[in-house]
Design a protein around this motif. Structure first.
Motif, PDB file in Angstrom:
ATOM      1  N   ILE A   4      41.189  66.655   4.157  1.00 34.76           N
ATOM      2  CA  ILE A   4      39.705  65.606   4.605  1.00 34.76           C
ATOM      3  C   ILE A   4      38.803  67.486   5.063  1.00 34.76           C
ATOM      4  O   ILE A   4      37.170  67.190   4.585  1.00 34.76           O
ATOM      5  CB  ILE A   4      39.480  64.850   5.949  1.00 34.76           C
ATOM      6  N   THR A   5      38.919  67.870   5.938  1.00 33.87           N
ATOM      7  CA  THR A   5      37.975  68.895   6.568  1.00 33.87           C
ATOM      8  C   THR A   5      37.986  69.683   5.330  1.00 33.87           C
ATOM      9  O   THR A   5      37.219  70.705   5.421  1.00 33.87           O
ATOM     10  CB  THR A   5      38.858  69.743   7.415  1.00 33.87           C
ATOM     11  N   ALA A   6      38.942  70.215   3.999  1.00 31.34           N
ATOM     12  CA  ALA A   6      38.438  71.096   2.996  1.00 31.34           C
ATOM     13  C   ALA A   6      37.297  70.174   2.011  1.00 31.34           C
ATOM     14  O   ALA A   6      37.048  71.333   1.298  1.00 31.34           O
ATOM     15  CB  ALA A   6      39.474  71.880   2.822  1.00 31.34           C
ATOM     16  N   THR A   7      37.775  69.018   1.531  1.00 28.06           N
ATOM     17  CA  THR A   7      37.321  68.251   0.059  1.00 28.06           C
ATOM     18  C   THR A   7      35.938  67.500   0.743  1.00 28.06           C
ATOM     19  O   THR A   7      35.297  67.298  -0.194  1.00 28.06           O
ATOM     20  CB  THR A   7      37.890  66.703  -0.196  1.00 28.06           C
ATOM     21  N   TYR A   8      35.639  67.644   2.268  1.00 26.26           N
ATOM     22  CA  TYR A   8      34.007  67.320   2.048  1.00 26.26           C
ATOM     23  C   TYR A   8      33.301  68.865   2.149  1.00 26.26           C
ATOM     24  O   TYR A   8      31.635  67.974   2.434  1.00 26.26           O
ATOM     25  CB  TYR A   8      34.331  66.411   3.912  1.00 26.26           C
ATOM     26  N   MET A  14      34.981  58.891  -2.560  1.00 29.16           N
ATOM     27  CA  MET A  14      36.024  58.553  -1.811  1.00 29.16           C
ATOM     28  C   MET A  14      35.632  58.756   0.009  1.00 29.16           C
ATOM     29  O   MET A  14      35.253  59.013   0.370  1.00 29.16           O
ATOM     30  CB  MET A  14      37.013  58.978  -2.157  1.00 29.16           C
ATOM     31  N   ASN A  15      35.817  57.523   0.520  1.00 31.98           N
ATOM     32  CA  ASN A  15      35.380  57.574   2.136  1.00 31.98           C
ATOM     33  C   ASN A  15      36.699  57.753   3.104  1.00 31.98           C
ATOM     34  O   ASN A  15      37.782  57.882   2.863  1.00 31.98           O
ATOM     35  CB  ASN A  15      35.460  55.828   2.753  1.00 31.98           C
ATOM     36  N   SER A  16      36.516  58.726   3.604  1.00 32.78           N
ATOM     37  CA  SER A  16      37.950  59.992   4.307  1.00 32.78           C
ATOM     38  C   SER A  16      37.969  59.072   5.312  1.00 32.78           C
ATOM     39  O   SER A  16      39.186  59.077   5.353  1.00 32.78           O
ATOM     40  CB  SER A  16      37.259  61.568   4.768  1.00 32.78           C
ATOM     41  N   LEU A  17      37.329  58.081   5.734  1.00 33.63           N
ATOM     42  CA  LEU A  17      37.888  56.872   7.278  1.00 33.63           C
ATOM     43  C   LEU A  17      38.776  56.196   6.508  1.00 33.63           C
ATOM     44  O   LEU A  17      40.005  55.525   7.330  1.00 33.63           O
ATOM     45  CB  LEU A  17      37.200  56.639   7.703  1.00 33.63           C
ATOM     46  N   ILE A  18      38.821  55.817   5.333  1.00 35.38           N
ATOM     47  CA  ILE A  18      39.335  54.561   4.561  1.00 35.38           C
ATOM     48  C   ILE A  18      40.977  55.775   4.378  1.00 35.38           C
ATOM     49  O   ILE A  18      41.827  55.063   3.991  1.00 35.38           O
ATOM     50  CB  ILE A  18      38.735  54.339   3.170  1.00 35.38           C
ATOM     51  N   LEU A  19      40.594  56.818   4.055  1.00 28.94           N
ATOM     52  CA  LEU A  19      41.699  57.665   3.430  1.00 28.94           C
ATOM     53  C   LEU A  19      42.782  57.911   4.650  1.00 28.94           C
ATOM     54  O   LEU A  19      44.280  57.278   4.402  1.00 28.94           O
ATOM     55  CB  LEU A  19      41.371  59.192   2.800  1.00 28.94           C
ATOM     56  N   VAL A  20      41.894  58.257   6.092  1.00 33.38           N
ATOM     57  CA  VAL A  20      42.984  58.997   6.532  1.00 33.38           C
ATOM     58  C   VAL A  20      43.698  57.011   7.415  1.00 33.38           C
ATOM     59  O   VAL A  20      44.965  56.996   7.528  1.00 33.38           O
ATOM     60  CB  VAL A  20      42.523  59.437   7.715  1.00 33.38           C
ATOM     61  N   LEU A  21      42.939  56.374   7.828  1.00 30.43           N
ATOM     62  CA  LEU A  21      43.353  54.891   8.153  1.00 30.43           C
ATOM     63  C   LEU A  21      44.586  54.437   7.531  1.00 30.43           C
ATOM     64  O   LEU A  21      45.492  54.430   8.187  1.00 30.43           O
ATOM     65  CB  LEU A  21      42.143  54.035   8.615  1.00 30.43           C
ATOM     66  N   SER A  22      44.661  54.432   5.828  1.00 28.87           N
ATOM     67  CA  SER A  22      45.543  54.133   5.268  1.00 28.87           C
ATOM     68  C   SER A  22      46.805  54.494   5.536  1.00 28.87           C
ATOM     69  O   SER A  22      47.320  53.645   5.896  1.00 28.87           O
ATOM     70  CB  SER A  22      44.813  54.199   3.472  1.00 28.87           C
ATOM     71  N   VAL A  23      46.930  55.783   5.299  1.00 28.48           N
ATOM     72  CA  VAL A  23      47.806  56.708   5.389  1.00 28.48           C
ATOM     73  C   VAL A  23      48.084  55.803   6.608  1.00 28.48           C
ATOM     74  O   VAL A  23      49.692  56.481   6.922  1.00 28.48           O
ATOM     75  CB  VAL A  23      47.115  58.386   5.944  1.00 28.48           C
ATOM     76  N   VAL A  50      35.621  58.506  11.860  1.00 30.21           N
ATOM     77  CA  VAL A  50      35.460  56.849  12.756  1.00 30.21           C
ATOM     78  C   VAL A  50      33.657  57.026  12.457  1.00 30.21           C
ATOM     79  O   VAL A  50      33.316  55.949  11.761  1.00 30.21           O
ATOM     80  CB  VAL A  50      35.727  56.183  13.414  1.00 30.21           C
ATOM     81  N   ILE A  51      32.736  57.636  13.252  1.00 30.53           N
ATOM     82  CA  ILE A  51      31.541  57.456  13.207  1.00 30.53           C
ATOM     83  C   ILE A  51      30.995  58.738  12.157  1.00 30.53           C
ATOM     84  O   ILE A  51      29.998  57.523  11.988  1.00 30.53           O
ATOM     85  CB  ILE A  51      31.230  58.891  15.076  1.00 30.53           C
ATOM     86  N   LEU A  52      31.991  58.934  11.498  1.00 28.17           N
ATOM     87  CA  LEU A  52      30.659  60.575  10.772  1.00 28.17           C
ATOM     88  C   LEU A  52      31.292  60.156   9.157  1.00 28.17           C
ATOM     89  O   LEU A  52      30.200  59.376   8.471  1.00 28.17           O
ATOM     90  CB  LEU A  52      31.257  61.403  10.816  1.00 28.17           C
ATOM     91  N   HIS A  53      32.483  59.323   9.004  1.00 27.07           N
ATOM     92  CA  HIS A  53      32.835  59.272   8.307  1.00 27.07           C
ATOM     93  C   HIS A  53      32.400  59.407   6.495  1.00 27.07           C
ATOM     94  O   HIS A  53      32.517  58.715   6.041  1.00 27.07           O
ATOM     95  CB  HIS A  53      33.099  57.456   7.704  1.00 27.07           C
ATOM     96  N   PRO A  54      32.554  61.193   6.971  1.00 31.93           N
ATOM     97  CA  PRO A  54      32.360  61.500   5.316  1.00 31.93           C
ATOM     98  C   PRO A  54      32.270  61.416   4.049  1.00 31.93           C
ATOM     99  O   PRO A  54      34.076  60.905   4.064  1.00 31.93           O
ATOM    100  CB  PRO A  54      32.564  63.112   6.211  1.00 31.93           C
ATOM    101  N   THR A  55      32.233  61.341   3.117  1.00 32.41           N
ATOM    102  CA  THR A  55      32.514  61.412   1.622  1.00 32.41           C
ATOM    103  C   THR A  55      32.522  62.432   1.511  1.00 32.41           C
ATOM    104  O   THR A  55      32.730  63.747   1.303  1.00 32.41           O
ATOM    105  CB  THR A  55      31.106  60.940   0.902  1.00 32.41           C
TER     106      THR A  55
END
Length: 544
Positions: free
Chosen positions: A337-341, A1-10, A260-265
């Motif tokens: 997100i900080t805990a799951t990547y 799951m892409n973290s950027l998509i997650l936070v923008l969706s929220v 946005v820049i890093l968009h970690p998985t």
């Protein structure tokens, strides 16, 4: 799951919810911009003091945020990130947002008094006293948990402790010039924010608190919140929270920009297990562990304790009550997100060395590194930001505890009667802050589970109060009744599990077991009162 998509969706979902469901609540409850608020009708320059919407938003958000939306979601990640995220989104919109906005609204309509007084008008004096005792005990746990968290963070990151002391001095100066010398808010804000970041540089450069032990910090923090609880809101509470809000906004912007820049998985599993061991079941423990990230009874105490006394116009209730909860949901999303990547072995090391706050600071430090900010600078800045908000929750909780304690022992029938010594603001503050400090010595890890359960049960009681008030006012209360039932089921189950769990080592945990048992009994009695009130009101309406 892409973290950027997650936070923008929220963020998009929350914006839509604010524009639609938030507006629906305003219309249903009948918020009136033309109606004078208690901040004006009862202004005293100490507790009742009108504040402009941006200032009050900063104070309220800083007060409710604290460390809760960071610690809770990260700890709940043991169940997997998907259940946590679903509860953050659904809970913030339909449960926490309704709870926060409703508590603020009901208090404004009751002269800015606490929810205990709102209960008095719907469930009688016995209900008021029981709720007040419940709320006060919960605030003791809030003080204990956040004091322990702050003390631990200041020991591991001395720059955060040094800067926090400088923040307090800056806030006093800001309040003096804005509220007593008439300095313009715009210019003062620019100067204040510049000096705020100067304080950060000085705190990092001259770490004069290095070497302070955790016990030393507990003593310092208890002394600070004792003073902050009785000082006029304009000299410390309002200006410090307002300036600190810019720290959190900067941190959130930095985190989102880094994403946005890093968009970690996201590396962690979406779902781990229903039972992670030692009676830690997803239901009900997920919903009490996430706590402030989706709903928090503490928010209702803030809204009906300090914020309602400063609301300038009823139209601000939506922004400050509902809007703040949604912003907190975004912060909780970033926390998870900080805990799951982070890879599991490294996550374990970070949790053992500084806890969830260390995980969060490390994650945001990595995000900020992606756009040129050195990792250590980003991590220290994040530590400073979250410690500033934990301190805000601390002094707000102490002031609220003082209000409630005074109300509990104020039995005067007229102004001429002699007041009980326990209603003295200095005595009530010392008792409240002192007991919280004593529990803080046990550490946040032991206090947090009981705090989470008590906090969420308090939220259920606040929702019940809102439902009764709306029913009595002739307004639809379905938006409050459904969340009330769910939260009662969740928190009753959680408290029972925790009592059983902690009783296994009663010699060590006896005080927590006793507090949990008392809270459970009080909640059962109050639930009975609330059910009777709602039923009687309905029957009376039908007969009428």
């Amino acid at each position: 799951m892409n973290s950027l998509i997650l936070v923008l969706s929220v963020i998009i979902i929350f914006i839509i919810a604010y524009a639609t469901y938030g507006s629906y609540l305003c219309k249903t409850w009948g918020l009136d911009p033309k109606k004078q608020t208690p901040a004006h009708t009862m202004e005293d320059g100490v507790d009742y003091c009108p504040a402009k919407a941006p200032v009050l938003l900063g104070h309220h958000f800083a007060s409710i945020a604290g460390a809760g939306p960071i610690v809770g979601p990260i700890q709940a990640a043991v169940f997997g990130w998907l259940p946590v995220m679903l509860w953050i989104v659904i809970g913030s919109i339909f449960v926490g947002g309704v709870h926060d906005m409703g508590a603020l609204f009901a208090s404004v309509r009751h002269d800015g008094k606490s929810l205990g007084e709102v209960i008095h008008s719907t469930m009688g004096d016995t209900g008021r006293k029981l709720f007040s005792w419940f709320a006060w005990l919960t605030l003791i746990l809030v003080i204990a948990a956040f004091t322990a968290i702050c003390a631990g963070l200041f020991v591991s990151t001395p720059a955060a402790g040094s800067t926090s002391i400088l923040f307090i001095i800056l806030a006093i100066a800001f309040g003096f010039f804005v509220y007593r010398k008439g300095a313009g808010l715009g210019v003062s804000t620019v100067v204040g924010v510049v000096l705020l970041f100067a304080c950060i540089w000085l705190g990092m450069r001259f770490q004069f608190t290095a070497g302070f032990t955790k016990s030393t910090w507990v003593i310092i923090l208890v002394a600070y919140i004792t003073v902050a609880s009785v000082a006029p809101v304009w000299i410390l509470l309002q200006p410090r929270d307002y300036l600190n809000s810019f720290l959190l906004y900067a941190m959130i912007i930095g985190a989102v920009l880094g994403l946005v820049i890093l968009h970690p998985t996201i590396e962690a599993k979406s779902f781990v297990a229903f039972n992670t061991g030692n009676m830690n079941y997803l239901f009900p423990m997920l919903f009490v562990t996430v706590a402030c990230g989706a709903i928090s009874g503490f928010h209702a105490l803030v809204g009906s304790g300090t914020t309602s006394k400063q609301i300038d116009n009823e139209k601000d209730v939506k922004l400050i009550g509902y809007g703040s909860m949604l912003i907190e949901g975004v912060l909780a999303t970033i926390a998870i997100i900080t805990a799951t990547y982070i890879a599991t072995p490294e996550l374990g090391e970070l949790l053992s060395d500084g806890g969830p706050m260390n995980v969060f600071a490390t994650g945001i430090g990595n995000f900020m590194q992606s756009f040129g900010i050195p990792f250590e600078t980003g991590k220290v800045f994040t530590s400073l930001a979250i410690s500033a908000f934990a301190l805000t929750s601390l002094d707000t909780a102490t002031r609220l505890g003082r209000f409630i304690f005074q109300e509990l022992f104020d039995n005067r029938q007229s102004a001429d009667e002699k007041a009980n010594v326990l209603t003295n603001k200095y005595v009530s503050t010392v008792i409240t802050a002192g007991l919280g400090g004593l529990l803080a010595v046990m550490g946040y890890a032991k206090v947090w589970p009981i705090f989470g359960s008590a906090n969420q049960l308090l939220a259920a009681l606040a929702l019940l109060t809102l439902a009764a008030y709306l029913k009595k006012s002739g307004k639809s209360n379905k938006v409050a009744v459904i969340p009330t039932i769910f939260m009662f089921v969740v928190t009753f189950a959680a408290l029972v599990l925790l009592i059983i769990q902690k009783s296994a080592d009663f010699a060590t945990n006896w005080i927590l077991v006793i507090i949990a048992a008392i809270l459970l009994v009080l909640a059962v009695v109050l639930a009975r009162f609330g059910y009777k009130t709602l039923t009687e009101t309905t029957e009376e309406k039908i007969k009428g």
